[in-house]
Design an enzyme around this catalytic site. Structure first.
Site, PDB file in Angstrom:
ATOM      1  N   GLY A  20       0.710  -1.250  -0.101  1.00 58.38           N
ATOM      2  CA  GLY A  20       0.153   0.307   0.247  1.00 58.38           C
ATOM      3  C   GLY A  20       0.496   1.260   0.246  1.00 58.38           C
ATOM      4  N   TYR A  29     -10.769   2.752  15.074  1.00 58.86           N
ATOM      5  CA  TYR A  29      -9.758   3.272  14.585  1.00 58.86           C
ATOM      6  C   TYR A  29     -10.277   4.794  14.362  1.00 58.86           C
ATOM      7  CZ  TYR A  29      -8.345   4.187  10.135  1.00 58.86           C
ATOM      8  OH  TYR A  29      -7.048   4.594   8.931  1.00 58.86           O
TER       9      TYR A  29
END
Length: 316
Positions: free
Chosen positions: A50, A200
């Site tokens: 990524g 998160y």
């Protein structure tokens, strides 16, 4: 019903045909500095895939000695091999680092410090997202433990090396979702109430607060720090959420590539003249608006002290 189906098919057909133009519109800022990095040493966490991988590729292309610090060494070696072939830079190295285990973090730092005398750029890129409730090897809620505490400890262990190598930089990856986060000091481990989406968000707010406080601690040392929102990026980060995986596929024309997502990280690592903006939040290669919660000095200081206590360290 058939009419609605026809409209939907036409809409998605249009989106995919127009994808290159739409993606260019949503690509965001581009790192435009021409800075080269021969002789410079860089550590990037989670650079086996990524955004981190594309960041490592670009820094290697500019001549840096790049350490890919990741949990999966086999994936790391595969990424490093690809980057070495692409950039013709043989100084792309892989080292084991599991941010969910403080023993692994300490072992990585100890080995790195024995191997290298300098460190010019530390990029805290790795992260987890939307995990079902779980705890790290040290008993921390996973989002808090990996995204915040793991990088907090790693930075602490490497900060003296950064100071010796000044000018140096620390770049922390956060997210725009920090706006939805809250530091719940009464329930940091999520044992009373847990939402994997909000967990998160909380950890991304912690990243911004950590950067803010770190900048204060590093004043006058020649080391500066920045926190970035990379954008909405196609990556493995959403793997724990079927819904997000589906949405990412359906709306892929609106989502950044990993290379595009790496641009703000690269800007903060390389751009000249950013020193006065140490501690600031960046998006699309420019300073961006940050949540009022992320500007609270008392919260930042308290989180710093609690983090030190949880990790058993003293960082004045």
């Amino acid at each position: 019903m058939l009419v609605i189906l026809g409209i939907l098919i036409s809409l998605f057909s249009f989106l995919y045909m127009a994808a290159p133009f739409i993606r260019k519109f949503f690509a965001g800022g581009v790192c435009r500095t021409s800075a080269q990095l021969p002789g410079k040493v860089v550590v990037i966490t989670g650079a086996n895939t990524g955004i981190g991988k594309e960041t490592a590729r670009e820094l290697a292309r500019r001549g840096a000695r790049v350490y890919i610090a990741c949990r999966d060494v086999l994936k790391g070696e595969s990424a490093a091999s690809e980057i070495r072939a692409d950039t013709k830079n043989s100084q792309v190295l892989v080292r084991k680092l599991d941010l969910s285990d403080t023993k692994s973090i300490r072992a990585f730092a100890e080995n790195f410090l024995a191997e290298e005398k300098e460190l010019h750029i530390l990029i805290n890129n790795a992260g987890v997202m939307m995990c079902p409730y779980s705890k790290t090897a040290d008993g921390f809620e996973t989002h808090l433990g990996v995204n915040h505490l793991g990088h907090f400890l790693l930075t602490y262990l490497l900060v003296e090396q950064l100071k010796k190598s000044a000018p140096a930089r620390v770049v922390n990856l956060s997210s725009v979702v920090h706006h939805a986060g809250k530091i719940r000091f009464h329930d940091l481990q999520g044992e009373k109430r847990y939402s994997r989406g909000f967990a998160y968000c909380h950890s991304k707010l912690a990243n911004v607060l950590f950067t803010r406080q770190l900048a204060k601690k590093l004043q006058g040392t020649g080391v500066t720090t920045y926190v970035v929102h990379p954008g909405i990026v196609r990556s493995e980060l959403v793997r724990h959420s079927f819904l997000l995986c589906l949405l990412w596929r359906l709306f892929s024309p609106l989502v950044k590539s990993a290379r595009q997502g790496a641009q703000t990280t690269l800007h903060c690592a390389l751009a000249e003249g950013l020193e006065p903006l140490s501690g600031k939040y960046f998006s699309d290669c420019r300073k961006a608006w940050v949540s009022p919660k992320a500007r609270n000095n008392q919260t930042a200081e308290r989180l710093w002290n609690v983090s030190c206590e949880l990790l058993g360290i003293q960082w004045e």
